[in-house]
Structure formats: structure tokens, C-alpha cells
Design a protein around this motif. Structure first.
Motif, PDB file in Angstrom:
ATOM      1  N   ALA A 197       0.862  -1.245  -0.111  1.00 25.04           N
ATOM      2  CA  ALA A 197       0.132  -0.135  -0.022  1.00 25.04           C
ATOM      3  C   ALA A 197       0.811   1.226   0.008  1.00 25.04           C
ATOM      4  CB  ALA A 197      -0.818  -0.038   1.330  1.00 25.04           C
ATOM      5  N   CYS A 198       0.396   2.375  -0.696  1.00 21.70           N
ATOM      6  CA  CYS A 198       1.186   3.542  -0.613  1.00 21.70           C
ATOM      7  C   CYS A 198      -0.004   4.582  -0.557  1.00 21.70           C
ATOM      8  CB  CYS A 198       1.997   3.614  -2.229  1.00 21.70           C
ATOM      9  SG  CYS A 198       3.284   2.863  -2.594  1.00 21.70           S
ATOM     10  N   LEU A 199       0.111   5.455   0.287  1.00 21.98           N
ATOM     11  CA  LEU A 199      -0.836   6.319   0.746  1.00 21.98           C
ATOM     12  C   LEU A 199      -0.181   7.999   0.788  1.00 21.98           C
ATOM     13  CD1 LEU A 199      -2.699   4.659   3.677  1.00 21.98           C
ATOM     14  CD2 LEU A 199      -3.277   4.550   1.064  1.00 21.98           C
ATOM     15  N   THR A 200      -0.650   8.799   0.089  1.00 20.01           N
ATOM     16  CA  THR A 200      -0.073  10.140  -0.096  1.00 20.01           C
ATOM     17  C   THR A 200      -1.128  11.013   0.716  1.00 20.01           C
ATOM     18  OG1 THR A 200       0.810   9.808  -1.963  1.00 20.01           O
ATOM     19  CG2 THR A 200       0.730  12.090  -1.302  1.00 20.01           C
ATOM     20  N   ASP A 201      -0.505  11.666   1.927  1.00 17.81           N
ATOM     21  CA  ASP A 201      -1.326  12.826   2.610  1.00 17.81           C
ATOM     22  C   ASP A 201      -2.627  11.902   3.142  1.00 17.81           C
ATOM     23  OD1 ASP A 201       0.475  14.868   2.321  1.00 17.81           O
ATOM     24  OD2 ASP A 201      -0.498  15.471   0.554  1.00 17.81           O
ATOM     25  N   PRO A 202      -2.499  11.062   3.951  1.00 21.92           N
ATOM     26  CA  PRO A 202      -3.743  10.267   4.221  1.00 21.92           C
ATOM     27  C   PRO A 202      -4.395  10.561   5.359  1.00 21.92           C
ATOM     28  CG  PRO A 202      -1.824   9.164   4.721  1.00 21.92           C
ATOM     29  CD  PRO A 202      -1.288  10.177   3.959  1.00 21.92           C
ATOM     30  N   ALA A 203      -5.684  10.365   5.633  1.00 18.99           N
ATOM     31  CA  ALA A 203      -6.197  10.717   6.984  1.00 18.99           C
ATOM     32  C   ALA A 203      -5.809   9.649   7.947  1.00 18.99           C
ATOM     33  CB  ALA A 203      -7.457  10.812   6.911  1.00 18.99           C
ATOM     34  N   VAL A 207      -5.398   5.202   7.352  1.00 25.07           N
ATOM     35  CA  VAL A 207      -3.845   4.447   7.760  1.00 25.07           C
ATOM     36  C   VAL A 207      -4.234   3.329   8.717  1.00 25.07           C
ATOM     37  CG1 VAL A 207      -1.684   4.627   8.869  1.00 25.07           C
ATOM     38  CG2 VAL A 207      -2.482   6.526   7.303  1.00 25.07           C
ATOM     39  N   ARG A 208      -5.178   3.474   9.643  1.00 29.56           N
ATOM     40  CA  ARG A 208      -5.493   2.738  10.652  1.00 29.56           C
ATOM     41  C   ARG A 208      -6.185   1.343   9.952  1.00 29.56           C
ATOM     42  NH1 ARG A 208      -6.756   7.209  13.836  1.00 29.56           N
ATOM     43  NH2 ARG A 208      -8.976   7.036  13.157  1.00 29.56           N
ATOM     44  N   ALA A 209      -6.937   1.651   9.008  1.00 27.33           N
ATOM     45  CA  ALA A 209      -7.603   0.750   8.027  1.00 27.33           C
ATOM     46  C   ALA A 209      -6.766  -0.271   7.348  1.00 27.33           C
ATOM     47  CB  ALA A 209      -8.831   1.200   7.149  1.00 27.33           C
ATOM     48  N   THR A 210      -5.724   0.410   6.679  1.00 28.01           N
ATOM     49  CA  THR A 210      -4.796  -0.208   5.979  1.00 28.01           C
ATOM     50  C   THR A 210      -3.983  -1.247   6.812  1.00 28.01           C
ATOM     51  OG1 THR A 210      -4.794   1.655   4.398  1.00 28.01           O
ATOM     52  CG2 THR A 210      -2.855   0.049   4.100  1.00 28.01           C
ATOM     53  N   VAL A 211      -3.487  -0.501   7.958  1.00 31.66           N
ATOM     54  CA  VAL A 211      -2.538  -1.419   8.859  1.00 31.66           C
ATOM     55  C   VAL A 211      -3.248  -2.564   9.302  1.00 31.66           C
ATOM     56  CG1 VAL A 211      -1.551  -1.177  11.002  1.00 31.66           C
ATOM     57  CG2 VAL A 211      -1.105   0.537   9.429  1.00 31.66           C
ATOM     58  N   VAL A 212      -4.479  -2.383   9.827  1.00 33.91           N
ATOM     59  CA  VAL A 212      -5.299  -3.625  10.112  1.00 33.91           C
ATOM     60  C   VAL A 212      -5.413  -4.718   9.037  1.00 33.91           C
ATOM     61  CG1 VAL A 212      -7.474  -4.342  11.233  1.00 33.91           C
ATOM     62  CG2 VAL A 212      -6.338  -2.153  12.042  1.00 33.91           C
ATOM     63  N   ALA A 213      -6.025  -4.410   8.031  1.00 40.74           N
ATOM     64  CA  ALA A 213      -6.056  -5.147   6.962  1.00 40.74           C
ATOM     65  C   ALA A 213      -4.772  -5.924   6.540  1.00 40.74           C
ATOM     66  CB  ALA A 213      -6.803  -4.576   5.627  1.00 40.74           C
ATOM     67  N   THR A 214      -3.845  -5.160   6.376  1.00 42.97           N
ATOM     68  CA  THR A 214      -2.588  -5.723   5.978  1.00 42.97           C
ATOM     69  C   THR A 214      -1.899  -6.595   6.987  1.00 42.97           C
ATOM     70  OG1 THR A 214      -2.209  -3.813   4.398  1.00 42.97           O
ATOM     71  CG2 THR A 214      -0.465  -5.172   4.865  1.00 42.97           C
ATOM     72  N   THR A 229      -1.238  -0.246  14.807  1.00 41.60           N
ATOM     73  CA  THR A 229      -2.386   0.608  14.551  1.00 41.60           C
ATOM     74  C   THR A 229      -2.117   2.073  15.488  1.00 41.60           C
ATOM     75  OG1 THR A 229      -3.808  -0.936  14.173  1.00 41.60           O
ATOM     76  CG2 THR A 229      -4.771   1.079  14.349  1.00 41.60           C
ATOM     77  N   LEU A 230      -1.991   1.944  16.640  1.00 41.24           N
ATOM     78  CA  LEU A 230      -1.532   3.128  17.357  1.00 41.24           C
ATOM     79  C   LEU A 230      -0.434   3.919  17.067  1.00 41.24           C
ATOM     80  CD1 LEU A 230      -2.508   5.061  19.988  1.00 41.24           C
ATOM     81  CD2 LEU A 230      -1.254   3.213  21.225  1.00 41.24           C
ATOM     82  N   ALA A 231       0.832   3.200  16.688  1.00 41.89           N
ATOM     83  CA  ALA A 231       1.841   3.711  16.520  1.00 41.89           C
ATOM     84  C   ALA A 231       1.862   4.286  14.945  1.00 41.89           C
ATOM     85  CB  ALA A 231       3.143   2.945  16.497  1.00 41.89           C
ATOM     86  N   ALA A 232       1.275   3.769  14.087  1.00 39.84           N
ATOM     87  CA  ALA A 232       1.059   4.460  12.903  1.00 39.84           C
ATOM     88  C   ALA A 232       0.283   5.665  13.042  1.00 39.84           C
ATOM     89  CB  ALA A 232       0.702   3.244  11.902  1.00 39.84           C
ATOM     90  N   THR A 233      -0.596   5.553  13.591  1.00 38.84           N
ATOM     91  CA  THR A 233      -1.639   6.928  13.831  1.00 38.84           C
ATOM     92  C   THR A 233      -0.828   8.067  14.272  1.00 38.84           C
ATOM     93  OG1 THR A 233      -3.728   5.498  14.068  1.00 38.84           O
ATOM     94  CG2 THR A 233      -3.759   7.665  14.657  1.00 38.84           C
ATOM     95  N   VAL A 247       2.803  13.820   2.883  1.00 34.96           N
ATOM     96  CA  VAL A 247       3.390  12.866   3.911  1.00 34.96           C
ATOM     97  C   VAL A 247       2.934  11.590   3.002  1.00 34.96           C
ATOM     98  CG1 VAL A 247       2.470  11.739   5.975  1.00 34.96           C
ATOM     99  CG2 VAL A 247       2.618  14.152   5.931  1.00 34.96           C
ATOM    100  N   GLU A 248       3.943  10.554   3.089  1.00 34.45           N
ATOM    101  CA  GLU A 248       3.785   9.441   2.555  1.00 34.45           C
ATOM    102  C   GLU A 248       3.814   8.266   3.179  1.00 34.45           C
ATOM    103  OE1 GLU A 248       6.086  11.183  -1.563  1.00 34.45           O
ATOM    104  OE2 GLU A 248       7.243  10.094   0.302  1.00 34.45           O
ATOM    105  N   VAL A 249       2.876   7.244   3.235  1.00 37.12           N
ATOM    106  CA  VAL A 249       2.785   6.148   3.844  1.00 37.12           C
ATOM    107  C   VAL A 249       2.980   4.980   3.129  1.00 37.12           C
ATOM    108  CG1 VAL A 249       1.612   4.885   5.592  1.00 37.12           C
ATOM    109  CG2 VAL A 249       1.608   7.167   5.785  1.00 37.12           C
ATOM    110  N   ARG A 250       4.384   3.883   3.484  1.00 37.67           N
ATOM    111  CA  ARG A 250       4.332   2.599   2.501  1.00 37.67           C
ATOM    112  C   ARG A 250       4.116   1.719   3.641  1.00 37.67           C
ATOM    113  NH1 ARG A 250       9.766   4.094   1.005  1.00 37.67           N
ATOM    114  NH2 ARG A 250       9.646   5.382   2.731  1.00 37.67           N
ATOM    115  N   VAL A 251       3.604   0.539   2.974  1.00 37.29           N
ATOM    116  CA  VAL A 251       3.163  -0.690   4.041  1.00 37.29           C
ATOM    117  C   VAL A 251       3.837  -1.746   3.116  1.00 37.29           C
ATOM    118  CG1 VAL A 251       1.283  -1.816   5.352  1.00 37.29           C
ATOM    119  CG2 VAL A 251       1.262   0.669   4.894  1.00 37.29           C
ATOM    120  N   TRP A 252       4.607  -2.558   3.902  1.00 34.97           N
ATOM    121  CA  TRP A 252       4.959  -4.047   3.496  1.00 34.97           C
ATOM    122  C   TRP A 252       4.493  -5.045   4.366  1.00 34.97           C
ATOM    123  CZ3 TRP A 252       7.865   0.286   3.479  1.00 34.97           C
ATOM    124  CH2 TRP A 252       8.596   0.671   2.208  1.00 34.97           C
TER     125      TRP A 252
END
Length: 318
Positions: A197-203, A207-214, A229-233, A247-252
Motif C-alpha cells: 500500500a502507498c498512501l499520500t497525505d492520508p487521513a 492509515v489505521r484501516a490499511t494497517v489492520v487489513a494488511t 495501529t496506534l503507532a502508525a496513527t 506525507v507518504e505512508v508505505r506498507v509492506w
């Protein structure tokens, strides 16, 4: 009155030592403990099992030594700071004029990423400077990587040799200089693959939804998913409030592990102790402190105009 090489010193007397055999390890540690016992000083031994067994073979169940669980003590840098800090406060309240701490700081040679432990070694020069503590951090040259040994030399003001000589370390750097000139750039190998997942300027909610699902799909344990989830938020909120866009968020993810990298284009941290202890919410330090407590690993890097916080849940790759 403080005894030994630390006599007359105020605050944290922070030493390292380098050894290449069990005999050399004992040559460093045994006099440190023996001298402390003779002076009636509290001693904490927080070595990994092999070294702890060596110490026990010499000192047995000596009442003056607290044999601490190294895995629990060194679960993370903030855990070590909190546990040691509590012991130091208790000993000083009971009248101790010097406390001796010795232990095995984790590193890649024992399967643990080094990045935040290097920051820890630099930070404790200040974090514990209100206590009359003598800290000894021996490193095994047979297992410790050369780049780690280089940072050990830069984070310890003093060195003791296997011959028992104590001297100032000419390679020591204050924490600001150490962090500014640090070349360390830890990355999890999973980052060599395409992000899931790659998110730019996300709410933060996205981010929480992406982290939980991944993380759930990767088989990360539920309590670690909650922590990530708490830390990423917190990291995203810090980037939005204190950093600069985008602000860019990348998830592996890999089996049982998730890595989240949050990057902004601001100046990075102003407090060199951020994450190691709670600091004001106005600087974002409180969120980083929370992240350091709930994640399996955290690294922070400022490079080429971008500041990146890497968060790992699950077992981090060394």
C-alpha cells in the motif's frame, strides 16, 4: 562517596569494553563487581544467558548482585530505560551513593536490529545523568559487527581494557553530533519489494484501516496489530502537524510481520532524546515515545530533505 574509577564523578559514568573470549569478558566484569561488593554498592547484572552463567559461576547467589532477566530488561530501549530508571531511583532512595549496572545490549550479532539500540547508547548518557550510576557495556568482538563497534566507540565516554585500565574515549561524540553524523540506514529486507500500500497525505483513519487489513492478512498477532495501529496513527499525525507535505505512508508485510514507513519533508526531530523518553506533545515527542513502547522496532532517519519513521510489528529482521 563513589568508589573506583568513578570516584568524584557526578552523574552517569558510562564505560564500554571489548573482549574476544570468555576469559577476557571475566577480566572486565569480575573486578567491576568485586570492587562494587567491597564498597557495599548495589549491582545489577543483566547479561544474556551465556555471560550471566559465567558471572554466576564466580559470584554465585551473592546477595549484593541483582541478576536481572536480560530478555525482559532489553525488550526495547524504552523498556531498558524504564526498568533501570526504576531500580536506580529505588537504590538512591535507600541511600546508595553509587549503583553499578552491567549488561549485554542487543545487536545484529545476536539477531536484533541495532538502529534504536545505537540511539539508546547515546541517550543514556543524559537520561541517567541525575543518578550516581556506573554503567558498563561490554561487547564481544567475535559476534558484534564492525559498524556496530564503531557506534559503540562513539557513544561511550569511557573505555575499560581487559587489563583493567580505565581511560577517556577520544572517539566519543555528544548525542547531537552522533545523530547528525550517523550513517546508519536500517531497512527491512521486505522493503526491497513493492509496497502493498502507498498512501499520500492520508487521513489517520485510512492509515489505521490499511494497517489492520494488511497486518491481519500477514498473520501478525492481534495485540501487535493494535500496537502498530496506534503507532502508525501517532507517526502520521506527527508528520501532518510537525512535518511538511507531502506525507507518504508505505506498507509492506511478510509472514507474521508488517513494516510501515511514514515519510514527510520537514526538518525532522529537534529533540535528540525523542522516543527514548516522554517529551512534550507540542514537539511530537509523546507520540514517538508511544510508538517505541508498542512496536517491535522503530527507526528514525533524516536524509535528503525527508524524515522517515519506520515501524515494525512482529519479529524484526536483524
Amino acid at each position: 562517596m563513589r568508589a573506583g574509577a568513578a570516584a568524584g564523578h557526578r552523574g552517569h559514568f558510562h564505560e564500554t569494553a571489548f573482549y574476544g573470549s570468555d576469559e577476557e569478558f571475566l577480566a572486565v566484569v569480575a573486578p567491576f563487581f568485586t570492587e562494587g561488593l567491597a564498597a557495599g554498592e548495589p549491582i545489577v547484572s543483566a547479561f544474556a544467558p551465556h555471560n550471566q552463567s559465567i558471572v554466576r559461576s564466580v559470584f554465585g547467589g551473592c546477595a549484593g548482585i541483582l541478576f536481572a532477566d536480560a530478555d525482559a530488561h532489553y525488550a526495547s530501549p524504552v523498556t531498558a530505560i524504564r526498568r533501570y530508571g526504576g531500580l536506580l531511583a529505588d537504590y538512591v532512595a535507600a541511600g546508595a551513593t553509587q549503583v553499578r549496572l552491567a549488561g549485554d545490549v542487543p545487536h545484529p550479532g545476536v539477531g536484533v536490529p541495532w538502529d534504536w539500540w545505537g540511539r539508546y547508547e547515546a541517550a543514556v548518557n543524559r537520561v541517567w545523568d541525575d543518578f550516581p550510576v556506573w554503567g558498563l557495556c561490554p561487547y564481544d568482538t567475535r559476534t558484534t559487527p564492525d559498524d556496530v563497534l564503531d557506534e559503540v566507540r562513539r557513544t561511550h565516554p569511557r573505555i575499560v581494557t581487559t587489563a583493567g585500565q580505565h581511560h577517556a574515549n577520544p572517539d566519543f561524540e555528544p548525542i547531537e553530533d552522533f545523530l547528525r553524523g550517523r550513517a546508519w540506514s536500517w531497512r527491512d529486507p521486505v522493503e526491497d519489494t513493492e509496497p502493498l500500500a502507498c498512501l499520500t497525505d492520508p487521513a489517520p483513519a485510512a492509515v489505521r484501516a490499511t494497517v489492520v487489513a494488511t497486518a491481519t492478512a500477514a498473520g501478525v498477532q492481534a495485540f501487535e496489530v493494535r500496537g502498530m495501529t496506534l503507532a502508525a496513527t501517532e507517526a502520521v499525525t506527527n508528520a501532518i502537524v510537525h512535518g511538511a507535505p507531502p506525507v507518504e505512508v508505505r506498507v509492506w508485510a511478510a509472514s507474521g510481520r508488517i513494516v510501515v514507513a511514514v515519510t514527510d519533508h520537514g526538518p525532522g526531530l529537534s529533540d535528540p532524546l525523542a522516543g527514548m523518553r516522554p517529551t512534550g506533545a507540542a514537539t511530537g515527542g509523546l507520540g514517538l515515545w508511544v510508538a517505541h513502547q508498542v512496536c517491535a522496532f522503530v527507526s528514525m532517519q533524516h536524509r535528503d530533505g525527508a524524515f522517515t519513521v519506520r515501524l515494525v510489528a512482529g519479529r524484526p529482521h536483524p
